[in-house]
Design an enzyme around this catalytic site. Structure first.
Site, PDB file in Angstrom:
ATOM      1  N   TYR A  17      14.852 -53.166 -35.336  1.00  0.00           N
ATOM      2  CA  TYR A  17      15.404 -52.192 -36.281  1.00  0.00           C
ATOM      3  C   TYR A  17      14.290 -51.257 -36.727  1.00  0.00           C
ATOM      4  CZ  TYR A  17      17.625 -50.635 -40.726  1.00  0.00           C
ATOM      5  OH  TYR A  17      18.139 -49.906 -41.769  1.00  0.00           O
ATOM      6  N   LYS A  30      17.724 -50.593 -32.647  1.00  0.00           N
ATOM      7  CA  LYS A  30      18.474 -49.693 -33.521  1.00  0.00           C
ATOM      8  C   LYS A  30      17.473 -48.713 -34.105  1.00  0.00           C
ATOM      9  CE  LYS A  30      20.816 -49.502 -37.998  1.00  0.00           C
ATOM     10  NZ  LYS A  30      21.277 -50.280 -39.176  1.00  0.00           N
TER      11      LYS A  30
END
Length: 294
Positions: free
Chosen positions: A135, A163
């Site tokens: 992330y 992500k």
């Protein structure tokens, strides 16, 4: 290993009532996502106010979500912490409870080196057997993965996706050229989903899909069918909503939007505060103009 990190993933809000988890509202929220066939839900991420949850609340939130979903769609848990030992505990608990994968950001505040970031994720990788999504959220973490660190981490067998909440639209192209074929890259920014996927992305972790999962799903389906015009029309229609949902710090606006639509209480934990009157009005106006209903 099957890669669950693709398509439309909703970064779910966490409902509270009287400073406790509101499990009845959680059921409404999760079933709304299942009804509209999102590809996965992300529990206890930034949008889910993960930093405000106790360990016991974290466990209860995951356990209840797993029971509600009953294997209908994959569940991804957030396991971010600037304490590697605690992050490992979150990952281990996620495995025990039975989620399908987890996501974690680089440790915030402590400003680790790239080697430190690598070692943090190596430790998480060793702590469980779940697939992992990196992330990248530099505005929240204060640090970010270098392209080289992403490449190193992608070589660990269960690290399967990134992500990316940054603003570098060249990044998916650069990363795609170096990582293993089954490593997926998704955007975490609603407003750039089409541009990002045009540059090599394969999906979208969305805040807006908390309230419009059907429209977000339609957008992505049109894009995947090469209906660029149709996808762009939907994207342009949603742009004012994206703007309204980030007029103040996420998840303040989306929590109010969900409350306005009857999904949950408008309760958000300190140090976050509820939406200002002007933000509320902006959110209400766009919900009305788009005829959004639950």
């Amino acid at each position: 290993m099957h890669n669950i990190f693709k398509g439309l993933i909703t970064a779910l809000i966490t409902p509270f009532k009287d400073n406790k988890l509101d499990l009845y509202a959680l059921e409404r929220i999760v079933k709304h996502q299942i009804k509209h066939e999102v590809d996965a839900i992300l529990i206890a991420g930034s949008t889910g106010e993960s930093s405000s949850l106790s360990f016991e609340e974290y466990k209860l939130l995951l356990q209840t979500s797993v029971e509600i979903v009953n294997k209908c769609i994959p569940i991804i848990s957030g396991c971010s912490s600037n304490n590697t030992t605690y992050a490992r505990a979150l990952a281990a608990e996620s495995t025990k409870i039975g989620v399908d994968g987890f996501m974690a950001s680089p440790p915030s505040y402590v400003k680790p080196t790239q080697h430190g970031i690598y070692k943090h994720f190596e430790a998480l990788h060793e702590a469980c057997n779940l697939p992992i999504m990196l992330y990248s959220a530099p505005t929240r973490s204060g640090v970010d993965f270098s392209d080289e660190t992403i490449l190193r981490l992608s070589k660990l067998p269960r690290i399967l996706a990134l992500k990316d909440c940054g603003v570098d639209l060249e990044r998916p192209l650069r990363i795609r050229a170096t990582v293993k074929k089954d490593f997926n890259i998704l955007t975490g920014n609603d407003e750039v989903v089409l541009a990002f996927n045009a540059q090599g992305g394969v999906g979208w972790t969305s805040v807006a899909s908390n309230i419009v999962p059907n429209i977000c799903k339609e957008l992505l389906e049109k894009w995947n069918k090469n209906d660029t015009k149709g996808a762009l029309e939907i994207h342009q229609k949603l742009l004012p909503l994206y703007t309204a949902l980030f007029v103040e710090s996420n998840p303040i606006p989306i929590k109010y939007a969900a409350h306005y639509l009857g999904l949950c209480e408008n309760e958000i934990r300190p140090p976050l505060t509820e939406a200002s009157d002007s933000a509320k009005k902006q959110i209400e106006n766009i919900i009305t103009s788009l005829s959004i209903k639950i």
